[in-house]
Design an enzyme around this catalytic site. Sequence first.
Site, short mmCIF file in Angstrom:
data_model
loop_
_atom_site.label_atom_id
_atom_site.label_comp_id
_atom_site.label_asym_id
_atom_site.label_seq_id
_atom_site.Cartn_x
_atom_site.Cartn_y
_atom_site.Cartn_z
N LYS A 1 0.42 4.76 6.83
CA LYS A 1 -0.20 5.40 5.79
C LYS A 1 0.39 6.96 5.80
CE LYS A 1 -2.88 1.91 4.97
NZ LYS A 1 -2.49 1.42 3.77
N SER B 1 0.77 -1.44 -0.08
CA SER B 1 0.17 -0.01 -0.14
C SER B 1 0.97 1.18 -0.13
CB SER B 1 -0.66 0.28 1.13
OG SER B 1 -0.40 0.53 2.47
#
Length: 190
Positions: A83, A39
């Site tokens: 993230k 990710s």
Amino acid sequence: MNPNIKAWLKTGSLAVRAVCFVHIIHTYVYEFTETRGESMLPTLAASNDYVHALKKYRDGKNCKMGDCIVAVKPSDPEHRVCKRITGMPGDVILVDPSMGAQFDRLPSDTDEIDEDESFKTYIKVPMGHVWVTGDNLSHSLDSRTYNSLPMGLIRGKIVAANDFNQPFWGGLKGNFWGFRKIGNSFVDED
Ligand SMILES: *[C@@H]1O[C@H](CO)[C@@H](O)[C@H](O)[C@H]1NC(C)=O
């Protein structure tokens, strides 16, 4: 008291204090953790990349738009996620329209979200929350799935990383096991 027992108690007490010390450092100062998953490509490798996170940014304190963070995964408290912050409290986010609205609405969000199912593409990030996405948008589970992230789940800000896929010295990403700083993608730091 038996001197043997006394010595053991002393060792035990030292061990307990050492564990506490490590725990305090880990909670409040610094964390070195492995990351997994695609990710955050290309910023972080899919495996064997270890991030250096500073805990003074825990709970999102002083975190800014564009910062990389480590947080507890909202849907699974046993796991951490890395993230990037792509929305601050109060920001209005255009959720990727091609994905549709997949996340469950939180009861408190009802007034924030367009009632019409087909137009639920704009979200206002509530106070005390941030919007997070992976740098590899097409391979990331993030706010687009689990909605805004409560800042209380943020454990630290990622400031650097070591890629152990790289050689000990002189790798492509940086000397010393791919050591490089992880910067903010939104504002110019220093
Ligand atoms: C995102 O992940 C996929 C799957 O690993 C990869 O093929 C793709 O190159 C990645 N995208 C970026 C921008 O790195």
